[in-house]
Enzyme design. Structure first.
Site, PDB file in Angstrom:
ATOM      1  CB  CYS A 150     -23.523  -2.983  12.428  1.00  0.00           C
ATOM      2  SG  CYS A 150     -22.272  -1.702  12.272  1.00  0.00           S
ATOM      3  CG  HIS A 243     -24.944  -0.070   8.324  1.00  0.00           C
ATOM      4  ND1 HIS A 243     -25.214   1.190   8.808  1.00  0.00           N
ATOM      5  CD2 HIS A 243     -23.981  -0.582   9.146  1.00  0.00           C
ATOM      6  CE1 HIS A 243     -24.467   1.419   9.881  1.00  0.00           C
ATOM      7  NE2 HIS A 243     -23.709   0.359  10.116  1.00  0.00           N
TER       8      HIS A 243
HETATM    9  P1  NAP Z   1     -21.942   4.843  22.301  1.00  0.00           P
HETATM   10  O1  NAP Z   1     -23.290   5.332  21.901  1.00  0.00           O
HETATM   11  O2  NAP Z   1     -20.792   5.793  22.231  1.00  0.00           O
HETATM   12  O3  NAP Z   1     -22.053   4.257  23.809  1.00  0.00           O
HETATM   13  C1  NAP Z   1     -20.922   3.895  24.556  1.00  0.00           C
HETATM   14  C2  NAP Z   1     -21.310   3.315  25.916  1.00  0.00           C
HETATM   15  O4  NAP Z   1     -20.119   2.929  26.590  1.00  0.00           O
HETATM   16  C3  NAP Z   1     -22.037   4.288  26.824  1.00  0.00           C
HETATM   17  O5  NAP Z   1     -22.897   3.573  27.671  1.00  0.00           O
HETATM   18  C4  NAP Z   1     -20.890   4.885  27.652  1.00  0.00           C
HETATM   19  O6  NAP Z   1     -21.293   5.308  28.947  1.00  0.00           O
HETATM   20  C5  NAP Z   1     -19.999   3.665  27.807  1.00  0.00           C
HETATM   21  N1  NAP Z   1     -18.607   4.074  28.036  1.00  0.00           N
HETATM   22  C6  NAP Z   1     -17.895   4.997  27.353  1.00  0.00           C
HETATM   23  N2  NAP Z   1     -16.656   5.109  27.875  1.00  0.00           N
HETATM   24  C7  NAP Z   1     -16.601   4.244  28.920  1.00  0.00           C
HETATM   25  C8  NAP Z   1     -15.600   3.903  29.894  1.00  0.00           C
HETATM   26  N3  NAP Z   1     -14.400   4.502  29.886  1.00  0.00           N
HETATM   27  N4  NAP Z   1     -15.884   2.948  30.818  1.00  0.00           N
HETATM   28  C9  NAP Z   1     -17.085   2.332  30.818  1.00  0.00           C
HETATM   29  N5  NAP Z   1     -18.094   2.627  29.948  1.00  0.00           N
HETATM   30  C10 NAP Z   1     -17.844   3.569  29.009  1.00  0.00           C
HETATM   31  O7  NAP Z   1     -21.502   3.566  21.430  1.00  0.00           O
HETATM   32  P2  NAP Z   1     -22.414   2.457  20.695  1.00  0.00           P
HETATM   33  O8  NAP Z   1     -22.729   2.877  19.321  1.00  0.00           O
HETATM   34  O9  NAP Z   1     -23.504   2.060  21.606  1.00  0.00           O
HETATM   35  O10 NAP Z   1     -21.347   1.272  20.527  1.00  0.00           O
HETATM   36  C11 NAP Z   1     -20.927   0.453  21.620  1.00  0.00           C
HETATM   37  C12 NAP Z   1     -20.080  -0.697  21.102  1.00  0.00           C
HETATM   38  O11 NAP Z   1     -20.861  -1.495  20.200  1.00  0.00           O
HETATM   39  C13 NAP Z   1     -18.836  -0.256  20.308  1.00  0.00           C
HETATM   40  O12 NAP Z   1     -17.783  -1.168  20.549  1.00  0.00           O
HETATM   41  C14 NAP Z   1     -19.303  -0.362  18.867  1.00  0.00           C
HETATM   42  O13 NAP Z   1     -18.236  -0.559  17.971  1.00  0.00           O
HETATM   43  C15 NAP Z   1     -20.204  -1.598  18.940  1.00  0.00           C
HETATM   44  N6  NAP Z   1     -21.223  -1.659  17.882  1.00  0.00           N
HETATM   45  C16 NAP Z   1     -22.009  -0.583  17.600  1.00  0.00           C
HETATM   46  C17 NAP Z   1     -22.976  -0.699  16.587  1.00  0.00           C
HETATM   47  C18 NAP Z   1     -23.886   0.437  16.204  1.00  0.00           C
HETATM   48  O14 NAP Z   1     -24.611   0.298  15.192  1.00  0.00           O
HETATM   49  N7  NAP Z   1     -23.912   1.556  16.937  1.00  0.00           N
HETATM   50  C19 NAP Z   1     -23.111  -1.897  15.905  1.00  0.00           C
HETATM   51  C20 NAP Z   1     -22.309  -2.987  16.233  1.00  0.00           C
HETATM   52  C21 NAP Z   1     -21.369  -2.850  17.229  1.00  0.00           C
HETATM   53  P3  NAP Z   1     -21.519   6.879  29.360  1.00  0.00           P
HETATM   54  O15 NAP Z   1     -22.908   7.251  28.922  1.00  0.00           O
HETATM   55  O16 NAP Z   1     -21.372   6.857  30.839  1.00  0.00           O
HETATM   56  O17 NAP Z   1     -20.462   7.670  28.656  1.00  0.00           O
END
Ligand code: NAP
Length: 350
Positions: A150, A243
């Protein structure tokens, strides 16, 4: 009317997953038909399993949809992945192997030599790597395409027109990154209220290596990385979304502040030419007020899909400096992946 492309979301309940659902609501080309998350959410309805954090209401069509675990088969034509990097790598490969185009937000495959790290305004031609990837990995229909970190994507959009016109030699960047970038529940409130945390695990390395691949040239079936260096210092701050980055650059050719602003403002790429549904009309917006950009005031310009630049001025050590802002869960994540999918559809890859 032609039928819409059916989309599945891996990690649908997370911060990025929710943005996918918000941005895909009434999308002209895509329709969400399948949702997956962890075993904790399995067989629950989306409304039950998701702690919705966006300021717009959860769309009605998604409330009753049932969640499955992240395994094939999924009832869709392509998948968007926003899974934690601890498991995204293997899961995404299994979907690609099973024939699904995987449009990923996770970091696992970004730097793989045969995986596009796509920012369609900058490197649309990198999608040619898909054919090489499929041949190398013996995948017939499926493949993996990634979008950058991001912080990187906002920086790369500002650097691309400057590099094209004047050649970049070096970049120094200090970031002030929003809480939503850490997912949900993310950073504990007692760690961040009245505070700045000068460490985000793994972030500096990504910001220091991804821009060169994004701005690299596709030659002889591979990407030749751009040759500038980036030094990054990343901080978590008490901001919900957006950011901010303080950037200083050294250039190969001499130029002026006015010319720098001109090339950034005039920057256009394939999404603008193709009029893709999520394309910002201006991928880089330059604000002239000396106290902008600010996350709360400016992150939603161009629907969160542009890099907002301000305070462009000469630097007393390197050549120029400026401040930029990018919406981390829109252009930094879900919006970037959706724009990538729109490009892939327009180019016949979906
Ligand atoms: P998050 O809010 O923690 O969400 C994680 C998601 O993954 C939830 O749907 C969760 O499901 C699922 N999950 C967790 N553990 C799992 C498992 N063992 N098996 C299958 N699904 C699982 O994270 P996020 O911020 O959305 O980020 C997700 C990804 O995008 C990460 O790799 C992050 O680095 C990347 N990213 C994030 C951003 C940002 O600004 N947030 C920007 C760019 C990239 P449950 O609800 O069932 O736990």
């Amino acid at each position: 009317m032609s039928k819409k492309i059916r989309v599945g979301i891996l990690g649908a309940t997370g911060m990025v997953g929710q943005r996918f659902i918000q941005l895909l609501d009434n999308h002209p080309e895509f329709e969400v038909t399948a949702l997956a998350a962890s075993e904790r959410s399995e067989a629950r309805s989306f409304a039950e399993a998701c702690s919705w954090k966006l300021p717009t209401p959860m769309p009605n069509w998604v409330r009753g949809m049932s969640l499955q675990t992240c395994q094939t088969p999924m009832d869709c034509d392509i998948v968007f992945s926003s899974l934690p990097s601890s498991m995204a790598g293997a899961v995404e490969e299994s979907f690609a192997q099973a024939g699904y185009p995987v449009i990923s937000n996770s970091s696992n495959h970004r730097m793989s030599v045969d995986v596009p790290l796509l920012v369609p305004e900058i490197n649309a031609e990198h999608i040619e790597l898909i054919k090489i990837q499929q041949k190398r990995r013996e995948w017939k229909k499926g493949y993996i395409v990634t979008n950058p970190n991001c912080t990187t994507v906002a920086l790369a959009l500002a650097l691309a027109p400057i590099n094209q016109a004047f050649g970049i030699e070096a970049v120094m960047v200090s970031t002030m990154q929003a809480l939503s970038g850490a997912g949900y529940p993310g950073v504990a409130s007692l760690d961040i209220i009245d505070n700045v945390v000068p460490f985000i695990d793994g972030e500096e390395k990504k910001v220091e290596s991804e821009p060169q691949k994004i701005l690299g040239q596709f030659e002889n079936g591979m990407i030749k990385a751009a040759d500038f260096r980036v030094s990054a210092q990343c901080h978590r701050v008490n901001v919900s979304d957006g950011h901010t980055e303080a950037v200083t650059i050294k250039l190969k050719k001499k130029t002026s502040v006015a010319e720098l602003i001109e090339v950034m403002e005039n920057f256009q790429g394939e999404p603008q030419r193709l009029k893709l549904a999520s394309a910002p009309s201006h991928p880089v917006v330059v604000l002239k007020e000396n106290n902008r950009p600010q996350p709360r005031l400016d992150r939603d310009l161009e629907k969160g899909m542009a890099t907002i630049v301000g305070r462009v001025r000469e630097d007393i050590i390197l050549d120029f400096r400026f401040t930029l802002l990018g919406h981390n869960t829109i252009r930094g994540a879900a919006g970037a992946a959706i724009l990538n999918a729109e490009l892939l559809a327009a180019k016949g890859y979906i």
